[in-house]
Motif scaffolding. Structure first.
Motif, PDB file in Angstrom:
ATOM      1  N   SER A  29       0.824  15.984  84.599  1.00  0.00           N
ATOM      2  CA  SER A  29      -0.630  15.976  84.705  1.00  0.00           C
ATOM      3  C   SER A  29      -1.227  15.300  83.474  1.00  0.00           C
ATOM      4  O   SER A  29      -0.537  15.059  82.475  1.00  0.00           O
ATOM      5  CB  SER A  29      -1.167  17.400  84.815  1.00  0.00           C
ATOM      6  OG  SER A  29      -0.951  18.099  83.592  1.00  0.00           O
ATOM      7  N   GLN A  30      -2.517  15.016  83.542  1.00  0.00           N
ATOM      8  CA  GLN A  30      -3.192  14.404  82.399  1.00  0.00           C
ATOM      9  C   GLN A  30      -3.091  15.301  81.169  1.00  0.00           C
ATOM     10  O   GLN A  30      -2.841  14.819  80.056  1.00  0.00           O
ATOM     11  CB  GLN A  30      -4.662  14.146  82.737  1.00  0.00           C
ATOM     12  CG  GLN A  30      -5.448  13.469  81.615  1.00  0.00           C
ATOM     13  CD  GLN A  30      -6.882  13.160  82.021  1.00  0.00           C
ATOM     14  OE1 GLN A  30      -7.166  12.969  83.194  1.00  0.00           O
ATOM     15  NE2 GLN A  30      -7.784  13.118  81.057  1.00  0.00           N
ATOM     16  N   SER A  31      -3.253  16.595  81.364  1.00  0.00           N
ATOM     17  CA  SER A  31      -3.170  17.535  80.240  1.00  0.00           C
ATOM     18  C   SER A  31      -1.767  17.576  79.651  1.00  0.00           C
ATOM     19  O   SER A  31      -1.594  17.610  78.424  1.00  0.00           O
ATOM     20  CB  SER A  31      -3.580  18.939  80.695  1.00  0.00           C
ATOM     21  OG  SER A  31      -4.923  18.957  81.119  1.00  0.00           O
ATOM     22  N   GLU A  32      -0.756  17.556  80.517  1.00  0.00           N
ATOM     23  CA  GLU A  32       0.629  17.587  80.038  1.00  0.00           C
ATOM     24  C   GLU A  32       0.970  16.331  79.248  1.00  0.00           C
ATOM     25  O   GLU A  32       1.664  16.392  78.225  1.00  0.00           O
ATOM     26  CB  GLU A  32       1.580  17.749  81.227  1.00  0.00           C
ATOM     27  CG  GLU A  32       1.520  19.132  81.864  1.00  0.00           C
ATOM     28  CD  GLU A  32       2.278  19.208  83.167  1.00  0.00           C
ATOM     29  OE1 GLU A  32       2.758  20.305  83.508  1.00  0.00           O
ATOM     30  OE2 GLU A  32       2.382  18.168  83.870  1.00  0.00           O
ATOM     31  N   SER A  40      -5.861  14.169  72.906  1.00  0.00           N
ATOM     32  CA  SER A  40      -6.750  14.938  73.772  1.00  0.00           C
ATOM     33  C   SER A  40      -6.780  14.270  75.142  1.00  0.00           C
ATOM     34  O   SER A  40      -6.564  13.056  75.249  1.00  0.00           O
ATOM     35  CB  SER A  40      -8.162  14.981  73.189  1.00  0.00           C
ATOM     36  OG  SER A  40      -8.778  13.705  73.285  1.00  0.00           O
ATOM     37  N   PRO A  41      -7.045  15.030  76.209  1.00  0.00           N
ATOM     38  CA  PRO A  41      -7.111  14.427  77.552  1.00  0.00           C
ATOM     39  C   PRO A  41      -8.111  13.280  77.631  1.00  0.00           C
ATOM     40  O   PRO A  41      -7.873  12.293  78.328  1.00  0.00           O
ATOM     41  CB  PRO A  41      -7.532  15.607  78.437  1.00  0.00           C
ATOM     42  CG  PRO A  41      -6.997  16.806  77.726  1.00  0.00           C
ATOM     43  CD  PRO A  41      -7.166  16.499  76.264  1.00  0.00           C
TER      44      PRO A  41
END
Length: 260
Positions: A29-32, A40-41
């Motif tokens: 995912s973008q966060s991962e 930061s995302p």
């Protein structure tokens, strides 16, 4: 360790994302990705969008997680693959053209188009000319339908999902098109009137398969003339194409590969 005096932050960020995804066993995912790169995302949002639009990464429509596509692999092998195909195919193609009195051309998929990489001319004074390097519609040509029909399901769906002309079709039209591809796969070849001009019949057979890493097709565009009575029948053209296919695959070393 040497210090790079000419930094390109945006490029480095994009390469870092690609390298990170290459090391992950599953989509991220973008966060991962942000956590993995200590960013930061928001810092990687635009770069993810850019890499996706350029075809280097893909985002799952359900989970929204990112993974690498095969574009880097394709780019690194494209030129050597084309030369390998041409070297293996040109002589058998010329021999086939001489026998059936019709031109042959060899094509591969390039993004959402059919790219002609080799051509052998007909000995007849009037015949169809297909220029090497030309790009054609994959959905309306015999070459395109043949290439699509022999792709693995997930690869084919991914390509069609990105094709604007396919997305404009109704559900019924999409279903009919998929059925046509299934029939081509079962039959082993395509035979259809040309979508570009009247009086031309196209015949196409696949070369290689996805397990071998080589996917191409060999196509004959037969010009209907007043002298057709003395020319090979459609069945004879198909048989000669299949024989040429076998010889090309033998030259590529595919004939000895085990079927998976």
């Amino acid at each position: 360790m040497s210090v790079n005096k000419y930094k390109a932050p945006a490029l480095e960020k994009g390469l870092a994302i690609i390298e990170y995804l290459a090391l992950q066993p599953t989509a991220q995912s973008q966060s991962e990705i942000a956590i993995g790169l200590d960013k930061s995302p928001n810092e990687i949002y635009r770069m993810l969008a850019s890499l996706e639009s350029r075809g280097y990464i893909q985002r799952d429509t359900i989970s929204s997680k990112y993974s690498l596509t095969l574009k880097l692999y394709y780019l690194s092998h494209r030129h050597s693959l084309v030369e390998k195909l041409r070297s293996a195919a040109l002589q058998p193609m010329r021999q086939t053209s001489a026998i059936i009195q019709q031109p042959c051309h060899l094509s591969v998929l390039f993004n959402d188009k059919v790219l002609v990489v080799a051509y052998s001319k007909s000995p007849r004074p009037i015949a169809v000319m297909i220029e090497e390097g030309n790009l054609y519609n994959m959905m309306t040509t015999a070459s395109g339908k043949t290439l699509l029909s022999f792709l693995e399901d997930n690869n084919r769906e991914q390509i069609l999902h990105q094709d604007s002309s396919y997305q404009k079709l109704s559900k019924t039209q999409k279903r009919d098109f998929q059925k046509e591809l299934i029939n081509i796969n079962k039959q082993g070849y395509t035979e259809m009137p040309s979508s570009y001009a009247q009086g031309i019949i196209d015949f196409s057979v696949p070369i290689g398969d996805t397990t071998s890493g080589i996917t191409a097709c060999l196509t004959v565009s037969k010009l209907l003339t007043l002298e057709d009575e003395n020319q090979p029948s459609h069945e004879e053209i198909i048989q000669k194409l299949l024989a040429c296919k076998k010889e090309i695959e033998g030259n590529l070393g595919l004939a000895s590969l085990p079927k998976i």
